[in-house]
Design a protein around this motif. Structure first.
Motif, short mmCIF file in Angstrom:
data_model
loop_
_atom_site.label_atom_id
_atom_site.label_comp_id
_atom_site.label_asym_id
_atom_site.label_seq_id
_atom_site.Cartn_x
_atom_site.Cartn_y
_atom_site.Cartn_z
N HIS A 205 0.86 -1.18 0.00
CA HIS A 205 0.00 0.00 0.00
C HIS A 205 0.89 1.23 0.00
O HIS A 205 1.87 1.29 0.75
N PRO A 206 0.60 2.22 -0.83
CA PRO A 206 1.46 3.41 -0.92
C PRO A 206 1.60 4.11 0.43
O PRO A 206 0.61 4.26 1.17
N GLY A 207 2.81 4.53 0.73
CA GLY A 207 3.06 5.30 1.95
C GLY A 207 3.80 4.51 3.00
O GLY A 207 3.39 3.40 3.34
N ASP A 208 4.90 5.08 3.50
CA ASP A 208 5.69 4.39 4.51
C ASP A 208 5.72 5.13 5.84
O ASP A 208 6.57 4.87 6.69
N ASP A 209 4.79 6.07 6.02
CA ASP A 209 4.60 6.72 7.31
C ASP A 209 3.17 7.23 7.36
O ASP A 209 2.42 7.17 6.37
N LEU A 210 2.75 7.72 8.52
CA LEU A 210 1.37 8.15 8.68
C LEU A 210 1.01 9.25 7.71
O LEU A 210 -0.08 9.25 7.10
N GLU A 211 1.91 10.22 7.54
CA GLU A 211 1.60 11.37 6.70
C GLU A 211 1.34 10.95 5.25
O GLU A 211 0.35 11.35 4.64
N SER A 212 2.22 10.13 4.69
CA SER A 212 2.04 9.75 3.28
C SER A 212 0.83 8.86 3.08
O SER A 212 0.14 8.94 2.06
N VAL A 213 0.52 7.99 4.06
CA VAL A 213 -0.68 7.16 3.95
C VAL A 213 -1.93 8.03 4.01
O VAL A 213 -2.86 7.88 3.20
N LEU A 214 -1.98 8.96 4.97
CA LEU A 214 -3.14 9.83 5.09
C LEU A 214 -3.35 10.66 3.82
O LEU A 214 -4.46 10.75 3.29
N PHE A 215 -2.28 11.27 3.33
CA PHE A 215 -2.41 12.08 2.12
C PHE A 215 -2.87 11.23 0.95
O PHE A 215 -3.69 11.67 0.14
N GLY A 216 -2.36 10.00 0.85
CA GLY A 216 -2.78 9.13 -0.23
C GLY A 216 -4.27 8.85 -0.20
O GLY A 216 -4.92 8.77 -1.25
N LEU A 217 -4.83 8.71 0.99
CA LEU A 217 -6.27 8.46 1.12
C LEU A 217 -7.10 9.68 0.75
O LEU A 217 -8.31 9.58 0.56
N PHE A 218 -6.44 10.84 0.65
CA PHE A 218 -7.12 12.06 0.19
C PHE A 218 -6.64 12.47 -1.20
O PHE A 218 -6.86 13.61 -1.63
#
Length: 347
Positions: free
Chosen positions: A45-58
């Motif tokens: 799943h894209p993102g290797d920290d909270l910030e990148s995962v959250l931004f990806g979901l938006f």
């Protein structure tokens, strides 16, 4: 018949890293999580920290390895009005000398008050008045600075630097060297401040620097596939506000979410993050046991067909999906959680 909801749990620190876990004797048991990991369907799943995962979901990703605009959205989450300006986050920090280097830590354990933070901010504003810089201080640990022009600047989140040599993470880009000088000026300014002298006299640690991160601009509109959001972070609040989706605080019990009328439900659980940053296996294991108790009622929701799927995001590039069918994979033998933990970065 209405569709069943899917529950997405973002849990940074779920898989560590926690290299000091062997300090706990006997080793704690995390049987529920171990069973879920063994029986789940895992995928990248894209993102290797909270910030990148959250931004990806938006629907936002960093371009060419650049910054994610965390400052602009955290500022909105802290009550600021969305605009088109370029924002940097300035975070008060404690810099601890260690031989020929400075190790960087946040000040969450130093009892920094809002009044003290605003006092340091006034020093900053007065010192850089010729630059036209005036920081906003909505929270003791989060300042925001707007710049008239967008700089060529790559920065690192505080969580990347915590407890490590700050020199390895100084701002990069064409204007990076200029901002190295700004950080040095701030250190000297704060080091000689009366406020820090008073703090040290009262037995409090000094706030002797600022950290820059998250430069960028917010988008005028965002969209997310999530129909309900739960969490306590300023970043989530800011993203949600721009998307026009309300955010609720973390519920005491998760099983009530199983009764939602379909949709995608996002829960951002950050209580494991700080124990990981502090490499504290005792606090981490205690929080993990509480997390297990929090999650356990969801399994009944899956079995009773009140919940369609449960997704776990450790924010390490992986996603784990559990549904009522995967819960029946009794032949999947669990392995100790310690064998699944992430490794610490090399630098």
């Amino acid at each position: 018949m209405s569709k069943l909801p899917n529950l997405h749990l973002l849990i940074p620190g779920l898989l560590g890293p926690m290299p000091t876990l062997d300090q706990l004797q006997p080793q704690p048991g995390f049987k529920l999580l171990e069973r879920l990991f063994a029986r789940s369907d895992r995928q990248t799943h894209p993102g290797d920290d909270l910030e990148s995962v959250l931004f990806g979901l938006f629907g936002i990703s960093s371009e060419n390895g650049g910054n994610l605009p965390t400052a602009a959205y955290r500022r909105i989450g802290d009550g600021g009005t969305a605009d088109s300006r370029y924002w940097l986050q300035l975070t008060p920090v404690y810099l601890r000398p260690d031989q020929d280097r400075l190790l960087l830590f946040d000040v969450e354990d130093l009892n920094l008050t809002l009044a003290e933070s605003k006092g340091l901010a006034k020093l900053f504003n007065d010192h850089f008045i010729d630059e036209g810089w005036q920081v906003e201080v909505p929270h003791p640990h989060r300042w925001y600075l707007s710049l008239a022009e967008e700089p060529d600047l790559k920065t690192y989140e505080l969580t990347d630097v915590f407890g490590r040599n700050m020199d390895l993470f100084l701002p990069e880009g064409e204007e990076g060297i200029r901002w190295h000088g700004v950080l040095n000026e701030i250190q000297m300014l704060f080091y000689t401040s009366e406020l820090n002298a008073q703090r040290e006299q009262s037995g409090k640690g000094p706030v002797n620097g600022l950290w820059l991160s998250g430069g960028g601009k917010s988008h005028s509109q965002l969209q997310t596939g999530m129909s309900a959001l739960y969490g306590d972070s300023a970043l989530l609040r800011g993203l949600a506000s721009t998307a026009g989706t309300p955010v609720e605080t973390l519920p005491d019990r998760l099983d009530g979410l199983c009764d939602a009328s379909g949709g995608e439900i996002l829960v951002c659980y950050e209580l494991l993050r700080r124990p990981v940053l502090c490499a504290d296996p005792f606090a981490w294991s205690e929080q993990l046991i509480q997390l297990q108790n929090w999650i356990e009622p969801l399994l009944d929701g899956l079995r009773q067909k009140r919940l369609n799927s449960l997704f776990l995001y450790p924010c390490n590039g992986q996603q784990y999906r559990i549904d009522r069918h995967s819960l029946r994979r009794f032949w999947k033998r669990p392995s100790p959680l310690s064998q699944r933990l992430d490794s610490n970065p090399l630098v």
